[in-house]
Design a protein around this motif. Structure first.
Motif, PDB file in Angstrom:
ATOM      1  N   GLY A 203       0.819  -1.204   0.000  1.00 31.05           N
ATOM      2  CA  GLY A 203       0.000   0.000   0.000  1.00 31.05           C
ATOM      3  C   GLY A 203       0.852   1.253   0.000  1.00 31.05           C
ATOM      4  O   GLY A 203       0.576   2.216  -0.726  1.00 31.05           O
ATOM      5  N   PHE A 204       1.911   1.245   0.812  1.00 29.73           N
ATOM      6  CA  PHE A 204       2.835   2.383   0.866  1.00 29.73           C
ATOM      7  C   PHE A 204       3.514   2.596  -0.488  1.00 29.73           C
ATOM      8  O   PHE A 204       3.565   3.719  -1.006  1.00 29.73           O
ATOM      9  N   LEU A 205       4.020   1.511  -1.079  1.00 31.00           N
ATOM     10  CA  LEU A 205       4.726   1.624  -2.355  1.00 31.00           C
ATOM     11  C   LEU A 205       3.790   2.052  -3.478  1.00 31.00           C
ATOM     12  O   LEU A 205       4.155   2.893  -4.321  1.00 31.00           O
ATOM     13  N   ALA A 206       2.567   1.496  -3.501  1.00 32.27           N
ATOM     14  CA  ALA A 206       1.602   1.862  -4.541  1.00 32.27           C
ATOM     15  C   ALA A 206       1.207   3.328  -4.406  1.00 32.27           C
ATOM     16  O   ALA A 206       1.038   4.037  -5.409  1.00 32.27           O
ATOM     17  N   GLY A 207       1.046   3.793  -3.172  1.00 34.17           N
ATOM     18  CA  GLY A 207       0.709   5.195  -2.951  1.00 34.17           C
ATOM     19  C   GLY A 207       1.798   6.130  -3.433  1.00 34.17           C
ATOM     20  O   GLY A 207       1.534   7.126  -4.118  1.00 34.17           O
ATOM     21  N   TYR A 252      -6.565   1.032   0.933  1.00 32.18           N
ATOM     22  CA  TYR A 252      -6.884   2.138   1.835  1.00 32.18           C
ATOM     23  C   TYR A 252      -5.628   2.944   2.166  1.00 32.18           C
ATOM     24  O   TYR A 252      -5.655   4.187   2.180  1.00 32.18           O
ATOM     25  N   LEU A 253      -4.511   2.250   2.399  1.00 27.79           N
ATOM     26  CA  LEU A 253      -3.273   2.941   2.720  1.00 27.79           C
ATOM     27  C   LEU A 253      -2.747   3.726   1.516  1.00 27.79           C
ATOM     28  O   LEU A 253      -2.328   4.882   1.648  1.00 27.79           O
ATOM     29  N   ALA A 254      -2.781   3.109   0.333  1.00 31.20           N
ATOM     30  CA  ALA A 254      -2.343   3.804  -0.880  1.00 31.20           C
ATOM     31  C   ALA A 254      -3.176   5.058  -1.112  1.00 31.20           C
ATOM     32  O   ALA A 254      -2.645   6.123  -1.473  1.00 31.20           O
ATOM     33  N   ALA A 255      -4.486   4.942  -0.887  1.00 29.87           N
ATOM     34  CA  ALA A 255      -5.372   6.091  -1.077  1.00 29.87           C
ATOM     35  C   ALA A 255      -5.039   7.221  -0.114  1.00 29.87           C
ATOM     36  O   ALA A 255      -5.076   8.403  -0.492  1.00 29.87           O
TER      37      ALA A 255
END
Length: 488
Positions: A203-207, A252-255
Motif C-alpha cells: 500500500g505504501f509503495l503503490a501510494g 486504503y493505505l495507498a489512497a
C-alpha cells in the motif's frame, strides 16, 4: 424475463432503470432518514426473480467479484479524503477496534450463533467472523454530512477502513479449518502477520508510485488523471492479493498517501471518485439484493434467529468490544456508547457470506440468509438513528455546511499551470491581508473568491477574510512556494 435470452438492449434498459432508481433513492433516503444502502438492496430484491422478475441472479462468485471491486473503489475514495493528521489523532483506538475489537465481537457472536443456529463451533466462529467487522461503505455513507464530533467520526471511519483485513483473515481461516482435514495452525497464524505486513508495504509503495506518476506524467486531458489514480488502487489490490496479503488494507493505505499528497488536478480526482464510489455502492447493493431470494430470507426460522443474533451483536458484542478495546484512550462513557451504536454492518459481511457458499460449507445457505438479515437490521436500526444518538449524547460538533458554489477546473493543456483551491481560516497567514500586499510569486494570480456563497471579483485592494475560498492560478514551478506561504 429469461436471463438466457436477455438482449443487449434489454440489459442496457434494465441497467439504466436500476441506476436511475438507485440515484433517486438517495433523495428519498435523506427525507425518510433511512440509509440509502437499505433502499439499494430493496431495489435489487424487487427487481429479482421473486419480485418484478426483471433479472434472475444466483451467481455467488460473480456477486463476490463485483462486491470486492466495489469495495476497492469505495475504500479508495474514503482513503483519499482521510487526512494523516486525523489518522494520527485516532490511530490507537481505531486500530485497537479494528483488531482486538473484531476478535472480541467475533467470539461473543460465535457463542450466540452456536446456541441459536445449532451449528458446529467452527461454523459458529465462521459466522462471528463474517459479521465481526464494521463496513466502510455503510459508515462512510451514513457519516457523510453528519456533524458528529471529529474524533468520533474519524475513529469510526479509520476503523471501518482498516478492520476488513481482520474479518477476511478470520473468515478464510475458519473456512480452511472446515474444509481441510489436516490444517496447519501455525501456518494460519503466521499468515495474519504476512497479510498485514505485506498489505502495509505494498500500500505504501503503490501510494508513493501513484503520487510520482500523477504529478510527473503530463496527460493530454485533466479527465485522465482520475482514471490514472484509480488504476493504482486496482494495482495495489491485485499485487497484494497475488502475494496472499490484504489487498483492501493496501488500497486504503495507498489512497491515504495519494490523498494527502500535493497532487496535480486534485479537485478533479476527488470529485470523480466521489461519484464513482456512489455508482459502485449502488451497483454493489443492488447486486447483493438480487442475490438473495425473499422466499428463503423472509421465513420465520431465519427472521427469529437473525433478530436474536442482531440484538446480540448490537447490544452485547459491539459494546463490550468497544469498551474493552478503547480502555484508557481518552473516551468518555458517552463516546464509547456512540462508537458502539455506530458500528454499522453492510456490504462486507454479505460479501464475506458468499465465501462459505462458494466453498460448499454445509450450512452456508442458512448462514448467508441470516447474515443478510442481520445486516439489514443493523443498518436500518443503527444507521437511521446515528444523528439522533449523537444529539442525545451531546456529541455533535459545528454543523457541516457543504459549499453551494462550484468551479469547473478544466485542463490548461500544456501550459504547465493549474488552479489551487484554498479556504481561509482564522490561522491562515494571509487572513485579513490586502491582496496587493501579499508576497505572491509573479506567476500567481487569484482568479476568484467565494465569500458567503457569493462570487467576489478580486482586485489589488481586496481584503482576504476568514471563510473565503480562493481559486488561485499558479504555475507548477511556483506551487511549492505557494504551499509554504499558505501554511506558514
Amino acid at each position: 424475463m429469461d436471463h438466457a435470452l436477455l438482449s443487449l438492449e434489454d440489459f442496457m434498459f434494465i441497467a439504466s432503470i436500476l441506476l436511475i432508481t438507485g440515484v433517486l433513492t438517495t433523495k428519498i433516503s435523506s427525507k425518510l432518514g433511512v440509509p440509502s444502502l437499505i433502499l439499494f438492496i430493496i431495489v435489487g430484491m424487487i427487481s429479482g426473480s421473486e419480485g418484478l422478475g426483471l433479472i434472475y441472479f444466483d451467481n455467488a462468485r460473480l456477486a463476490q467479484v463485483i462486491g470486492i471491486i466495489a469495495l476497492v473503489i469505495i475504500l479508495f475514495e474514503g482513503g483519499l479524503q482521510t487526512s494523516f493528521k486525523t489518522v494520527r489523532s485516532v490511530a490507537k483506538p481505531a486500530l485497537s477496534l479494528a483488531t482486538l475489537g473484531v476478535l472480541i465481537t467475533t467470539s461473543i457472536v460465535a457463542v450466540a450463533a452456536k446456541l441459536i443456529l445449532d451449528i458446529s463451533w467452527l461454523e459458529a466462529f465462521l459466522f462471528g467472523s463474517i459479521v465481526g467487522s464494521t463496513d466502510a461503505a455503510a459508515v462512510f455513507s451514513v457519516l457523510k454530512g453528519q456533524n458528529v464530533k471529529e474524533r468520533l467520526g474519524a475513529t469510526l471511519e479509520v476503523e471501518s477502513g482498516t478492520n476488513d483485513p481482520m474479518a477476511v483473515f478470520l473468515t478464510i481461516s475458519f473456512i480452511e479449518l472446515l474444509t481441510n482435514d489436516s490444517p496447519s495452525y501455525l501456518l494460519i497464524f503466521g499468515s495474519f502477520f504476512w497479510q498485514m505486513g505485506m498489505g502495509l508495504l505494498i500500500g505504501f509503495l503503490a501510494g508513493k508510485l501513484g503520487i510520482f506518476a500523477i504529478n510527473r506524467v503530463n496527460l493530454e486531458s485533466s479527465g485522465l488523471y482520475p482514471v490514472f489514480a484509480v488504476a493504482f488502487a486496482l494495482l495495489a489490490y491485485s499485487i497484494t492479493n497475488f502475494v496472499g496479503a490484504s489487498g483492501l488494507l493496501a488500497v486504503y493505505l495507498a489512497a491515504m498517501f495519494i490523498g494527502n499528497a500535493d497532487l496535480t488536478y486534485r479537485h478533479s480526482i476527488i470529485k470523480f471518485h466521489e461519484g464513482f464510489a456512489w455508482i459502485m455502492q449502488i451497483v454493489m447493493f443492488i447486486i447483493l439484493g438480487l442475490l438473495v431470494f425473499p422466499s428463503q430470507l423472509l421465513t420465520f426460522d431465519v427472521i427469529w434467529k437473525a433478530v436474536l443474533l442482531a440484538v446480540t451483536l448490537i447490544i452485547i458484542a459491539r459494546p463490550i468490544a468497544v469498551f474493552l478495546s478503547t480502555t484508557r484512550m481518552g473516551f468518555k462513557w458517552r463516546d464509547k456508547l456512540f462508537l458502539a451504536w455506530a458500528g454499522l454492518r453492510g456490504a462486507v459481511p454479505i460479501v464475506l457470506a458468499t465465501y462459505p457458499l462458494i466453498a460448499g460449507i454445509e450450512n452456508s445457505p442458512m448462514i448467508f440468509n441470516v447474515v443478510f438479515f442481520v445486516v439489514l437490521t443493523s443498518t436500518l436500526l443503527q444507521g437511521s438513528t446515528i444523528a439522533y444518538f449523537a444529539k442525545i449524547f451531546k456529541l455533535t460538533g459545528p454543523k457541516k455546511v457543504e459549499p453551494r458554489h462550484s468551479l469547473e477546473l478544466v485542463s490548461i493543456g500544456k501550459a504547465n499551470a493549474e488552479i489551487m483551491e484554498y479556504e481561509v481560516n482564522e490561522e491562515s497567514p494571509i487572513n485579513q491581508s490586502i491582496i496587493k500586499n501579499i508576497d505572491f510569486p509573479d506567476d500567481v494570480l487569484i482568479n476568484a473568491i467565494i465569500r458567503k456563497n457569493e462570487l467576489v471579483t478580486p482586485s489589488g485592494d481586496t481584503v482576504i477574510e476568514t471563510g473565503d475560498i480562493l481559486y488561485i492560478l499558479v504555475s507548477k514551478k511556483s506551487k511549492p512556494t505557494m504551499n509554504r506561504l499558505l501554511k506558514s
